[in-house]
Design a protein around this motif. Structure first.
Motif, short mmCIF file in Angstrom:
data_model
loop_
_atom_site.label_atom_id
_atom_site.label_comp_id
_atom_site.label_asym_id
_atom_site.label_seq_id
_atom_site.Cartn_x
_atom_site.Cartn_y
_atom_site.Cartn_z
N GLY A 176 17.33 -39.97 36.98
CA GLY A 176 16.86 -40.77 38.10
C GLY A 176 17.63 -42.05 38.33
N PHE A 177 18.88 -42.11 37.85
CA PHE A 177 19.67 -43.33 37.99
C PHE A 177 20.27 -43.42 39.39
CE2 PHE A 177 23.85 -45.50 37.61
CZ PHE A 177 23.41 -46.75 37.18
N GLY A 236 25.70 -53.78 39.11
CA GLY A 236 25.08 -54.84 39.90
C GLY A 236 23.72 -54.49 40.48
N PRO A 237 23.63 -53.63 41.50
CA PRO A 237 22.34 -53.34 42.13
C PRO A 237 21.70 -52.02 41.68
CG PRO A 237 24.08 -52.68 43.60
CD PRO A 237 24.75 -53.11 42.31
N CYS A 238 21.98 -51.58 40.47
CA CYS A 238 21.47 -50.29 40.01
C CYS A 238 19.96 -50.34 39.79
CB CYS A 238 22.16 -49.87 38.71
SG CYS A 238 21.68 -50.86 37.27
N ALA A 239 19.35 -49.16 39.77
CA ALA A 239 17.91 -49.04 39.52
C ALA A 239 17.62 -47.59 39.15
CB ALA A 239 17.10 -49.46 40.75
N PHE A 240 16.34 -47.29 38.90
CA PHE A 240 15.92 -45.94 38.55
C PHE A 240 14.80 -45.51 39.48
CE2 PHE A 240 17.92 -47.52 34.76
CZ PHE A 240 18.53 -46.42 34.20
N THR A 241 14.92 -44.30 40.04
CA THR A 241 13.83 -43.75 40.83
C THR A 241 12.90 -42.96 39.91
OG1 THR A 241 13.21 -42.29 42.66
CG2 THR A 241 15.20 -41.70 41.46
N TYR A 251 24.16 -45.10 49.76
CA TYR A 251 24.23 -44.78 48.34
C TYR A 251 22.86 -44.48 47.73
CZ TYR A 251 28.96 -46.62 48.93
OH TYR A 251 30.25 -46.81 49.36
N ALA A 252 21.97 -43.94 48.56
CA ALA A 252 20.65 -43.54 48.08
C ALA A 252 20.78 -42.44 47.03
CB ALA A 252 19.79 -43.05 49.24
N PHE A 253 19.74 -42.25 46.26
CA PHE A 253 19.73 -41.31 45.15
C PHE A 253 20.27 -39.94 45.55
CE2 PHE A 253 17.11 -38.18 42.62
CZ PHE A 253 17.76 -38.38 41.41
#
Length: 397
Positions: free
Chosen positions: A221-222, A242-247, A265-267
């Motif tokens: 989910g990265f 920088g702006p990374c996250a996990f769904t 650059y959506a999942f």
């Protein structure tokens, strides 16, 4: 111990793409977190790195080089980007050591201060060390420093920070794109410096490395958040957090970056974007490969993607598509880590550090996500889902 002697392989092999530079003069830099195991792997003495001389060295007192590259940023080609806030100190034992956030360089864009905010540097350190712990190719973090100064960002003035990054190589698709704007000889030099026997070998091997990398991102989910071609490493390592996250859910539209308003650059777009970036690499290599040979390699993208997808998803993709939480699903099926850097959890830890100088929550989370398969590594409250609360990340520039 005295300061380590670093090689300058990048500058020696690609002098046209390296400019001597120095970090800003920080009056009172402070070491916030040090990766002692990585330091020892590099042959560095952690005790020396904690001294005033060691901290000054980590803050860039010895100088280094800023490197040139081009890139497509959100689909738009920029012929010269370069390290606007990064300084390549040199290499040690085949690994490059680079500072991020150490001040302006000859490549800094107008209006950029070249510095980093402490929050994104803490984010990069923790997330890339989590990726290392779960076996996903990544750059590493040796240290984070508080520069002792304040920088102006979206949320006002915040502490300045530097992350000391370690990579097999900082060459990227954008490096080849820059070389292609200069000469065929420079393209060939980049291919050689990156360790590939031929340009077609580069295209084929980078394609495999990057396709598998993105499949592995999807599995946990990265969401990288800024998959510009200058953030696509030829080594196949994840670079620039920088702006990374996990769904938490397998939802293609999931996006978190403040600068990705259109969801490029959506999942769910990550597979198409990496194919697009690889096509840009092929274009940059065309003077040396010819169009027919490049098309033949690129024609394998879908088959190679399917191969890696099957390897890493092993028939669970349909179940993941309806899972309420990817990590919980992986945990229940003995497929994934118990702990990940959940978005709100990590942000609270970073906010505590930025606002109050309180790193307790950060170090507690860091301990859990760098030992992510150990149920004893973190408390119970790190294991639960956070749900669908809105979340935005900022890259720190």
């Amino acid at each position: 111990m005295s300061a380590p002697t670093l090689a300058h392989t990048f500058a020696e092999k690609l002098p046209e793409m390296a400019v001597e530079a120095r970090a800003a003069d920080f009056a009172a830099p402070r070491l916030v977190v040090l990766n002692e195991p990585l330091a020892r792997e590099l042959g560095l003495d952690p005790d020396w790195l904690r001294t005033d001389d060691g901290v000054a060295w980590l803050a860039g007192a010895a100088g280094g080089h800023a490197t040139a590259y081009a890139g497509h940023q959100f689909g738009q080609f920029v012929p010269l980007l370069g390290d606007g806030r990064a300084l390549l100190l040199g290499d040690l034992g085949g690994r490059e050591i680079q500072l991020k956030g150490s001040g302006p360089t000859p490549f800094s864009r107008p209006g950029s201060d070249g510095f980093g905010a402490i929050g994104p540097m803490l984010r990069e350190y923790l997330v890339c060390e989590f990726m290392q712990a779960v076996g996903i190719p990544t750059t590493r973090s040796l240290a984070v420093l508080d520069t002792g100064e304040r920088v102006l960002r979206q949320q006002g003035y915040v502490p300045g920070g530097i992350v000391v990054r370690v990579a097999a190589s900082h060459l990227r698709v954008g490096s080849v794109q820059y070389a292609a704007t200069q000469s065929e000889d420079l393209i060939a030099a980049v291919v050689e410096a990156a360790g590939f026997a031929t340009p077609l070998r580069m295209l084929s091997e980078v394609m495999d490395r990057q396709l598998e990398l993105v499949v592995r991102w999807m599995r946990i989910g990265f969401v990288h958040g800024v998959m510009n071609t200058d953030n696509t490493a030829l080594s196949g390592e994840t670079i620039d957090y920088g702006p990374c996250a996990f769904t938490e859910r397998f939802v293609g539209s999931a996006r978190f970056s403040s600068i990705d308003s259109a969801g490029r650059y959506a999942f769910g777009n990550q597979p198409n974007i990496i194919a697009w970036n690889l096509t840009r690499l092929a274009e940059a290599l065309l003077p040396l490969t010819g169009e027919d040979s490049a098309r033949e390699v690129l024609g394998n993208i879908q088959n190679r993607w399917d191969y890696y997808w099957e390897m890493h998803f092993a028939g669970v993709d349909k179940q993941l598509a309806t899972a309420t939480d990817i990590t919980t699903f992986n945990r229940q099926h003995s497929e994934g880590p118990i702990f990940i850097p959940r978005n709100q959890m990590l942000q609270r830890a970073i906010t505590d550090a930025e606002r109050d100088g309180d790193y307790n929550r950060y170090f507690e989370l860091l301990n859990a996500v760098t030992d992510p398969f150990n149920p004893e590594a973190g408390p119970w409250w790190m294991k639960g889902s956070e749900g669908d609360d809105p979340f935005i990340t900022y890259c720190g520039t």
